[in-house]
Design a protein around this motif. Sequence first.
Motif, PDB file in Angstrom:
ATOM      1  N   VAL A  36       0.876  -1.172   0.071  1.00 37.13           N
ATOM      2  CA  VAL A  36      -0.112   0.009  -0.064  1.00 37.13           C
ATOM      3  C   VAL A  36       0.946   1.355   0.106  1.00 37.13           C
ATOM      4  O   VAL A  36       1.671   1.370   0.946  1.00 37.13           O
ATOM      5  CB  VAL A  36      -0.942   0.052   1.190  1.00 37.13           C
ATOM      6  N   ASP A  38       1.323   5.897  -1.385  1.00 35.53           N
ATOM      7  CA  ASP A  38       0.479   6.941  -0.934  1.00 35.53           C
ATOM      8  C   ASP A  38      -0.577   6.954  -2.053  1.00 35.53           C
ATOM      9  O   ASP A  38      -0.091   6.836  -3.370  1.00 35.53           O
ATOM     10  CB  ASP A  38       1.469   8.159  -1.227  1.00 35.53           C
ATOM     11  N   SER A  40      -3.251   4.859  -2.602  1.00 34.92           N
ATOM     12  CA  SER A  40      -3.772   3.503  -2.930  1.00 34.92           C
ATOM     13  C   SER A  40      -5.064   3.608  -2.373  1.00 34.92           C
ATOM     14  O   SER A  40      -5.376   4.362  -1.424  1.00 34.92           O
ATOM     15  CB  SER A  40      -3.058   2.566  -2.290  1.00 34.92           C
ATOM     16  N   ARG A  41      -6.131   2.685  -3.016  1.00 30.14           N
ATOM     17  CA  ARG A  41      -7.262   2.489  -2.223  1.00 30.14           C
ATOM     18  C   ARG A  41      -7.281   1.115  -1.811  1.00 30.14           C
ATOM     19  O   ARG A  41      -7.139   0.123  -2.312  1.00 30.14           O
ATOM     20  CB  ARG A  41      -8.453   2.738  -3.441  1.00 30.14           C
ATOM     21  N   VAL A  59      -4.874   2.905   7.352  1.00 30.13           N
ATOM     22  CA  VAL A  59      -5.075   3.363   5.908  1.00 30.13           C
ATOM     23  C   VAL A  59      -4.711   4.648   5.637  1.00 30.13           C
ATOM     24  O   VAL A  59      -4.112   5.159   4.848  1.00 30.13           O
ATOM     25  CB  VAL A  59      -6.408   2.871   5.290  1.00 30.13           C
ATOM     26  N   ALA A  64      -3.327   6.265   2.240  1.00 21.03           N
ATOM     27  CA  ALA A  64      -4.164   5.457   1.385  1.00 21.03           C
ATOM     28  C   ALA A  64      -5.597   5.932   1.415  1.00 21.03           C
ATOM     29  O   ALA A  64      -5.916   6.868   2.451  1.00 21.03           O
ATOM     30  CB  ALA A  64      -4.228   3.871   1.451  1.00 21.03           C
TER      31      ALA A  64
END
Length: 455
Positions: A36, A38, A40-41, A59, A64
């Motif tokens: 994951v 910077d 990201s979903r 998260v 993210a």
Amino acid sequence: MTGEVPAIVAGGVSLSYAALEARVREATGRLRALGVADGSRVGLWAGNGVEWIVVALAVARAGAVLVPLNTRLADAEIRWQAARAGLGLVIVDDALAARGTGAEREVSLAEWHTLAPGDGEPVAGHDDPSRDAAILFTSGTTGRPKGAVLTRGNQLASARASGAVLPLGPGDRWLASLPFFHVGGLGIVHRCLLAGACVVVPESFSAEALERAIADEGVTHVSVVDATLRRILEARGGRPLPASVRAVVVGGGPVSPALLAACPQAMASYGLTESCAMVTLVRPGAGEAQRRTAGQALPGVDLRIAADGVIELRGPMVMRGYLDDPEATAASLRDGWLRTGDLGELDADGCLRVLSRRDDLIVSGGENVYPAEIEHALREHPAVADAVVVGVPDEQWSEVPLAFVELRAPGEPDLRAFLEPRLARYKIPRIAFIDAIPRLANGKPDRTTLKLARR
């Protein structure tokens, strides 16, 4: 907030802010180990619990975007949402892992705890107000759900606006009586953690479990819909809520006068996924007339009623827009104003009265019929546990109201005779008795299912 002040209480276990910080740091490292980065979903498909909050906070720390997924969706629905959000990773509750979301990678919570964490340091600028923080899908009552993109600034503005009217601090406890994947449940987490208060996670959303948590955990604040509050009070056998409960925020639609009388702490609110939950709230200590409305705008919120009767609002908690849908965004956000799709009125004191969702309004023989008015009248009958009113086609009047009624015990009382002295003749509905009213995950009645059932 740090130290041994309780941050979360769940299953009889209390997690302090210091312990939560350590868990979130470790979880951030696990997300990094999973790739994951910077921007990201990350999907989170799980029921309410400590780990849900830990992963959600991690998260954000990893830079993210959180995509909470509804645990009640069918397989086709969850796969559509995962694809729509472009999820590369979904953290999945063990009970759901066998179903699959179609994401590139799924990690069950059992597997999650075995992962060796990487670097747990938060990414630079992870708390930047302009950063996309979450994508929440709407309930999709009028078609495919839309993904509301909420920024970190939206979340902070919402929590601060709520805190300006309902101050929170260490020692306060807000019952997580709504799913965290719903904007109302997620809002509870943000309000509490911003203020150093405690999130109380009940064992389930049943009225009995919620009532036990209120009684046993020293709950001070509750968020519910009208039907849930009625069931909690029934579970208490008519006894009032404990004195420790200072505020019961009721959303999801108008609150019946009988319920307001039975629960002095009840205060109606109004909000949407697109506005990070509530934007109006009845003020503590308000008089009877104001308590029958959805309250005044929270600080920083502007309200107005458009020429067609639709409620419009603007403020720093309003979403950035809909995910990859410029057409829907342009239709809903006009010059900074969010068109809610709900019909309402503003009184001289600036209190909002929500009449109906525009799609739920019934036009019978040229007269506007608001379902909530009929529903409240039906609930005054002692045999009625709940009622939902929808419009159905009619050759003579174009459309007429149909009431789905859930009774407390078997029987078929003469509800039309009961309503005749209470409502105008054109508002008297046809009656259909039903075993149980279907509901959405947020507790609201599933009007779409009821309408389809009568086609």
